[in-house]
Design a protein around this motif. Sequence first.
Motif, PDB file in Angstrom:
ATOM      1  N   THR A  45      32.674  31.625  43.308  1.00 30.97           N
ATOM      2  CA  THR A  45      33.962  31.473  44.093  1.00 30.97           C
ATOM      3  C   THR A  45      33.724  30.144  44.826  1.00 30.97           C
ATOM      4  N   PRO A  88      37.866  28.277  50.574  1.00 31.08           N
ATOM      5  CA  PRO A  88      39.442  27.670  50.900  1.00 31.08           C
ATOM      6  C   PRO A  88      39.167  26.444  51.449  1.00 31.08           C
ATOM      7  N   ILE A 146      39.474  31.309  44.273  1.00 30.78           N
ATOM      8  CA  ILE A 146      39.517  32.204  45.447  1.00 30.78           C
ATOM      9  C   ILE A 146      39.467  33.541  44.883  1.00 30.78           C
TER      10      ILE A 146
END
Length: 183
Positions: free
Chosen positions: A28, A31, A152
């Motif tokens: 992942t 952000p 995400i």
Amino acid sequence: MRRWLVGAGVAAVAIALAGIPVYVLPATDEPGLVDVIFVIGPPTDARMDVALGMAEQGHSDALMVSLDPAESDEYPQAARVCAGDWGDALPADATVLCMKPDPFTTRGEARDLDAAMAAQGWESAAVVTLTPHVSRARMIMERCDTGEVSMIDSGEALAPWYWVYHYAYQSAGYAKAFVLQGC
């Protein structure tokens, strides 16, 4: 018969272990600043919370939501955002796009993201989905050349039976993606 059962058991364990890096511990991204945050379906409250939290933290002032209008009652937070009620999470002049992709699949969502990015002049997106879907969604988004995409994880808690379901579902999705090459 006993050998067959032992063989099937060993195969099941091998498949489960092989799926850990793909379904349980996928790569992942952290952000960062992006042109759009995209919640792919279904737009659960957990996914919407992550997306709106990112928006509140200033990661983007644009949000896309994949929502089948017939399922609005099942996803009230997404329905509210799509109706224009996003509170303080986004500025009043934010860009919010809600759509039901055609086909209503990850591939359809990737096509819609690609089209929106071209239309809006966006170059980067953060795609929010649940853990076992991250790797396959990344592969499909990259095939559609949607620009710079960050994946995400929504952090949704999954019951053990739902992990089993997703091992099967995502594996079938990979098989389909390998047959249907391209975007």
